[in-house]
Design an enzyme around this catalytic site. Structure first.
Site, PDB file in Angstrom:
ATOM      1  N   ILE A 150     -26.303 -32.466  33.698  1.00  0.00           N
ATOM      2  CA  ILE A 150     -27.131 -31.485  32.989  1.00  0.00           C
ATOM      3  C   ILE A 150     -28.561 -31.518  33.518  1.00  0.00           C
ATOM      4  O   ILE A 150     -29.153 -30.471  33.792  1.00  0.00           O
ATOM      5  CB  ILE A 150     -27.073 -31.727  31.473  1.00  0.00           C
ATOM      6  N   VAL A 158     -22.023 -39.806  32.314  1.00  0.00           N
ATOM      7  CA  VAL A 158     -22.067 -38.932  33.488  1.00  0.00           C
ATOM      8  C   VAL A 158     -22.685 -37.579  33.117  1.00  0.00           C
ATOM      9  O   VAL A 158     -23.462 -37.008  33.888  1.00  0.00           O
ATOM     10  CB  VAL A 158     -20.651 -38.738  34.092  1.00  0.00           C
ATOM     11  N   CYS A 159     -22.360 -37.090  31.940  1.00  0.00           N
ATOM     12  CA  CYS A 159     -22.778 -35.746  31.526  1.00  0.00           C
ATOM     13  C   CYS A 159     -24.285 -35.495  31.616  1.00  0.00           C
ATOM     14  O   CYS A 159     -24.700 -34.471  32.162  1.00  0.00           O
ATOM     15  CB  CYS A 159     -22.262 -35.441  30.123  1.00  0.00           C
ATOM     16  N   PRO A 160     -25.142 -36.400  31.125  1.00  0.00           N
ATOM     17  CA  PRO A 160     -26.572 -36.092  31.215  1.00  0.00           C
ATOM     18  C   PRO A 160     -27.086 -36.067  32.654  1.00  0.00           C
ATOM     19  O   PRO A 160     -28.053 -35.366  32.948  1.00  0.00           O
ATOM     20  CB  PRO A 160     -27.241 -37.192  30.394  1.00  0.00           C
TER      21      PRO A 160
END
Length: 179
Positions: free
Chosen positions: A55, A50-52
């Site tokens: 970002i 999920v993080c990328p």
């Protein structure tokens, strides 16, 4: 957890700003962007799923934040070296236009109150900090749910009007005028 109206805590962390090892790392603290709005968003871990998406979502709007005199900062409890490896090996993060904070001592995440008690990593938290260092917006989601960068930008726009803004207000629309 710190909230709206609280002073953003003092911090001094290493940050990854490039894939070029000669100038990949810098120190960032409260004075680095003095006088600017800050949008600081934390995520749980590098090399995750999920993080990328978040970002890169914020990166697509970087110029819009800069146009509003706001500096984006992202960070996790991973080290600057892990950030560097992720930026180097993830095609969507190679040219990331803002710093990745490395809160490996967990001092900033602890001071903000966003260190997840079970996972021991940063919660998925976003802070808008005004130029005087006061937190004006906080947004936290479950570790499994990504954020909406456009909503953060919309709230920044509303805060910068210094007016009463109705639900779903967008830049350029009428604000509420009290008679």
């Amino acid at each position: 957890m710190l909230s709206v109206g609280d002073k953003f805590p003092q911090f001094n962390v290493k940050a990854t700003v490039s894939t070029d090892l000669k100038n990949a790392f810098v120190d960032i603290n409260n004075d680095t962007y003095k006088g600017k709005w800050l949008v600081v968003f934390f995520y749980p871990k590098d090399f995750t799923f999920v993080c990328p998406t978040e970002i890169t979502g914020f990166a697509k709007h970087n110029q819009a934040f800069l146009d509003r005199d706001a500096q984006l900062l992202t960070g996790s409890t991973d080290s600057e070296f892990v950030h560097h490896a992720w930026r180097t090996h993830h095609k969507d993060l190679n040219g990331l236009p803002f710093p990745m904070l490395a809160d490996i001592k967990r001092e900033l995440t602890s001071a903000l109150g966003i260190l997840d008690k079970e996972a021991g990593v940063a919660q998925r938290a976003t802070f808008i900090v005004d130029p005087t260092g006061i937190i004006r917006f906080v947004y936290v989601t479950d570790l499994s749910v990504g954020r909406n960068p456009e909503e953060v930008l919309r709230v920044l726009d509303a805060l910068q009007t210094d007016e009463l803004c109705p639900c779903n207000w967008h830049q350029g629309e009428e604000v509420i005028k009290v008679a």
